[in-house]
Design a protein around this motif. Structure first.
Motif, PDB file in Angstrom:
ATOM      1  N   ALA A 408      48.944  44.047  41.252  1.00 32.39           N
ATOM      2  CA  ALA A 408      47.989  45.153  41.235  1.00 32.39           C
ATOM      3  C   ALA A 408      47.608  45.583  39.821  1.00 32.39           C
ATOM      4  CB  ALA A 408      48.560  46.345  42.004  1.00 32.39           C
ATOM      5  N   ALA A 409      48.376  45.188  38.832  1.00 36.88           N
ATOM      6  CA  ALA A 409      47.999  45.505  37.455  1.00 36.88           C
ATOM      7  C   ALA A 409      46.657  44.904  37.100  1.00 36.88           C
ATOM      8  CB  ALA A 409      49.076  45.000  36.495  1.00 36.88           C
ATOM      9  N   ASN A 410      46.342  43.771  37.722  1.00 36.32           N
ATOM     10  CA  ASN A 410      45.090  43.073  37.410  1.00 36.32           C
ATOM     11  C   ASN A 410      43.888  43.686  38.110  1.00 36.32           C
ATOM     12  OD1 ASN A 410      43.547  40.745  36.329  1.00 36.32           O
ATOM     13  ND2 ASN A 410      43.362  40.179  38.470  1.00 36.32           N
ATOM     14  N   THR A 411      44.110  44.445  39.146  1.00 39.36           N
ATOM     15  CA  THR A 411      43.000  45.055  39.879  1.00 39.36           C
ATOM     16  C   THR A 411      43.046  46.578  39.731  1.00 39.36           C
ATOM     17  OG1 THR A 411      44.386  44.796  41.845  1.00 39.36           O
ATOM     18  CG2 THR A 411      42.622  43.207  41.522  1.00 39.36           C
ATOM     19  N   ILE A 412      44.005  47.211  40.385  1.00 37.93           N
ATOM     20  CA  ILE A 412      44.095  48.665  40.281  1.00 37.93           C
ATOM     21  C   ILE A 412      44.312  49.091  38.837  1.00 37.93           C
ATOM     22  CG2 ILE A 412      45.321  50.726  41.059  1.00 37.93           C
ATOM     23  CD1 ILE A 412      46.135  49.209  43.564  1.00 37.93           C
ATOM     24  N   GLY A 413      45.237  48.436  38.159  1.00 38.18           N
ATOM     25  CA  GLY A 413      45.569  48.831  36.794  1.00 38.18           C
ATOM     26  C   GLY A 413      44.478  48.542  35.787  1.00 38.18           C
ATOM     27  N   ARG A 414      43.633  47.548  36.062  1.00 38.83           N
ATOM     28  CA  ARG A 414      42.603  47.143  35.095  1.00 38.83           C
ATOM     29  C   ARG A 414      41.246  47.766  35.374  1.00 38.83           C
ATOM     30  NH1 ARG A 414      38.974  42.596  35.060  1.00 38.83           N
ATOM     31  NH2 ARG A 414      39.902  41.906  37.024  1.00 38.83           N
ATOM     32  N   LEU A 415      40.913  47.973  36.647  1.00 34.18           N
ATOM     33  CA  LEU A 415      39.546  48.327  37.009  1.00 34.18           C
ATOM     34  C   LEU A 415      39.319  49.813  37.259  1.00 34.18           C
ATOM     35  CD1 LEU A 415      38.873  45.380  39.491  1.00 34.18           C
ATOM     36  CD2 LEU A 415      38.158  45.556  37.093  1.00 34.18           C
ATOM     37  N   TYR A 416      40.390  50.601  37.420  1.00 35.42           N
ATOM     38  CA  TYR A 416      40.209  51.992  37.836  1.00 35.42           C
ATOM     39  C   TYR A 416      40.563  53.048  36.790  1.00 35.42           C
ATOM     40  CZ  TYR A 416      39.286  49.959  42.367  1.00 35.42           C
ATOM     41  OH  TYR A 416      38.731  49.226  43.384  1.00 35.42           O
ATOM     42  N   PRO A 417      41.147  52.725  35.635  1.00 36.95           N
ATOM     43  CA  PRO A 417      41.325  53.759  34.612  1.00 36.95           C
ATOM     44  C   PRO A 417      39.977  54.243  34.064  1.00 36.95           C
ATOM     45  CG  PRO A 417      42.747  51.871  34.185  1.00 36.95           C
ATOM     46  CD  PRO A 417      41.772  51.452  35.244  1.00 36.95           C
ATOM     47  N   CYS A 418      39.973  55.440  33.512  1.00 35.34           N
ATOM     48  CA  CYS A 418      38.745  55.980  32.925  1.00 35.34           C
ATOM     49  C   CYS A 418      38.164  55.037  31.885  1.00 35.34           C
ATOM     50  CB  CYS A 418      39.021  57.339  32.281  1.00 35.34           C
ATOM     51  SG  CYS A 418      39.570  58.622  33.442  1.00 35.34           S
ATOM     52  N   ALA A 419      39.036  54.441  31.076  1.00 35.57           N
ATOM     53  CA  ALA A 419      38.569  53.594  29.970  1.00 35.57           C
ATOM     54  C   ALA A 419      37.878  52.334  30.453  1.00 35.57           C
ATOM     55  CB  ALA A 419      39.746  53.229  29.063  1.00 35.57           C
ATOM     56  N   ALA A 420      38.123  51.922  31.698  1.00 36.39           N
ATOM     57  CA  ALA A 420      37.528  50.685  32.206  1.00 36.39           C
ATOM     58  C   ALA A 420      36.022  50.809  32.375  1.00 36.39           C
ATOM     59  CB  ALA A 420      38.170  50.299  33.533  1.00 36.39           C
ATOM     60  N   LYS A 421      35.542  51.995  32.752  1.00 35.35           N
ATOM     61  CA  LYS A 421      34.107  52.255  32.926  1.00 35.35           C
ATOM     62  C   LYS A 421      33.465  51.223  33.852  1.00 35.35           C
ATOM     63  CE  LYS A 421      33.693  54.454  28.397  1.00 35.35           C
ATOM     64  NZ  LYS A 421      33.012  54.464  27.074  1.00 35.35           N
TER      65      LYS A 421
END
Length: 499
Positions: A408-421
């Motif tokens: 999930a680090a590759n999807t939830i962790g990468r795509l949903y933080p504010c910085a991901a935009k």
């Protein structure tokens, strides 16, 4: 309707491929038999570090030509490639990889620790979609037999994340088009031809695992479903996947074919653009989700290869925690939209790529229109789709989002933080939970934290997550050594063509 993988990606745009040919002549080199792969989607780039290199189609080609430090197995565990062993320090901020000795590129030159370190730097510098998994990370060579990856924060997911990192020789420039016309890699195959409609691989005699036993693998662009299935039935190709449910009974009746479905890492994902004024309110987004009868749509279009999703990620993914399904209630949805002041006169733009997803998205549009929500359904070429995806030039974005790292680090962790935009959504509480999940070396704790993150994403309706995907594969029984892959990324190195 079909199932593709893709996706990476998409990236991600996702990309499913299919097929292998019946040509058993052409005995040469390491073996006999030419294999033809009928590709659903174009492979526009084979630069694994570039902006288009993270999609499922490109990754399929890249894993044939280039090696990785580690690679995932179909069960989601991690296997060694250029590395034979790896271990973290006590804080999981430094990971040491012991390198396999005697590995050569296809031009005969040895693969060195410097090649790996320089490839990682290029990977980070080019800022491709997958490099976001490694913010501020660095790699150094501590000896000829060892490299160390240093993270900017504790990261227990590094081995799985490295499934998307491929190694090139040192010295390849940022835009070295000449190199990728005749790329040098240490994977099982060499590139013989690369054109818009066809990519051809031949065995790499220097491959450390032994040269493949087929004489040639050709990936032929065949975007039309009817053409792919006709080619499969007539024997022009021997393998296809991403097969729609309505075609499976016919294929299952063919005595010369093996048909198998596998749970994939993919989930149909329909992000809302939370930066769009009409979609800023979570109540509006939840109501739109509530207005679509996904269970019926899945039952009609995907009776064998689709199930109603209960999470942001697939059950195959580390970090999967089921959520409460959204109940279809169009009357309540319309009432909630009205209460929220939703402008029913304004059209929403729903974008997708690849014709196989057209019926699904048409059904979604139809359900939304039943409660007065107007939607422009925009089917785009993959390159345009990807560009508009990253530019947030959409209101609703459909993609079949797979996870080549099984984490999930590759999807939830990468795509949903504010910085991901990536979808206009920002939640500081979510960011804190994701940071904790990424830092924990305890897998059970990481699953718990990603479950909390999923609950926030689910309840705030950052998107609609309607369907967990199974991939349907069919292959000619003359072909041995074929293993269906949950990411739509089957390897070709073990293939053999019989009589």
């Amino acid at each position: 309707m079909r199932r593709s993988l893709a996706l990476a990606i998409v990236v991600a745009a996702s990309v499913a491929l299919g097929g292998c040919s019946t040509t058993t002549g052409g005995e040469s080199g390491s073996g006999g038999g030419e294999v033809v792969v009928a590709g659903t989607y174009p492979i526009d780039s084979i630069d694994p570090h570039g902006p288009q290199g993270g999609g499922t189609g490109p990754q399929m080609a890249e894993q044939a030509i280039f090696s990785r430090l580690v690679r995932p197995k179909p069960d989601g565990t991690v296997d060694g490639d250029l590395a034979t062993a790896w271990k973290p320090d006590a804080t999981a901020t430094q990971w040491t990889f012991t390198l396999r000795q005697g590995v050569k590129f296809n031009d005969g030159k040895p693969v060195t620790a410097k090649d790996i370190v320089d490839s990682f730097k290029r990977f980070i510098d080019l800022k491709g979609t997958n490099s976001a998994n490694f913010p501020g990370y660095t790699m150094t060579a501590t000896s000829e037999t060892e490299v160390v990856l240093t993270a900017s924060r504790p990261d227990a997911a590094i081995p799985r994340k490295l499934a998307v990192f491929f190694v090139l020789p040192s010295g390849v420039g940022a835009n070295d088009t000449a190199f990728f016309e005749h790329p040098v890699g240490s994977g099982p195959f060499k590139l013989e031809k690369f054109s818009p409609n066809e990519i051809v691989f031949v065995p790499n005699a220097n491959y450390y695992g032994g040269a493949p036993k087929v004489s040639k693998v050709t990936v032929r662009k065949m975007p039309e479903l009817a053409a792919r299935l006709t080619a499969l039935r007539t024997g022009e190709v021997d393998v296809a996947w991403g097969i729609p449910d309505d075609q499976l009974p016919t294929l299952q009746s063919e005595s010369n074919l093996t048909v198998q479905t596998v749970q994939s890492t993919a989930v149909f994902t329909m992000w809302f653009n939370s930066s769009t004024p009409s979609l800023k309110d979570a109540a509006v987004r939840r109501a739109l989700w509530q207005a679509v009868d996904f269970q019926t749509i899945i039952k009609q279009l995907y009776p064998q290869t689709g199930t109603l999703s209960e999470s942001v990620v697939s059950p195959q993914t580390l970090g999967y925690v089921p959520q409460q399904p959204v109940k279809y209630d169009p009357a309540a949805a319309k009432a909630a939209l009205t209460a929220a002041g939703f402008d029913f006169s304004k059209k929403l733009r729903l974008q997708f790529a690849n014709a196989e997803f057209r019926p699904f998205n048409q059904a979604v549009v139809s359900d939304l229109q039943k409660i007065g929500v107007q939607v422009d359904l925009l089917e785009k070429e993959q390159a345009v789709f990807t560009k508009d995806l990253l530019a947030l030039n959409w209101d609703i974005n459909f993609q079949q989002l797979s996870n080549p790292t099984y984490d999930a680090a590759n999807t939830i962790g990468r795509l949903y933080p504010c910085a991901a935009k990536r979808n206009g959504y920002c939640n500081q509480q979510l960011d804190q939970i994701l940071a904790q999940a990424g830092a924990s070396a305890d897998e059970q704790e990481r699953v718990r934290l990603y479950g909390e993150a999923s609950k926030i994403i689910w309840q705030d309706a950052v998107g609609m997550f309607p369907m967990a995907v199974k991939y349907a594969y069919a292959w000619n029984k003359r072909l041995s050594g074929f293993t269906p892959d949950p990411n739509g990324l089957p390897g070709f190195a073990g293939l053999q063509v019989g009589s």
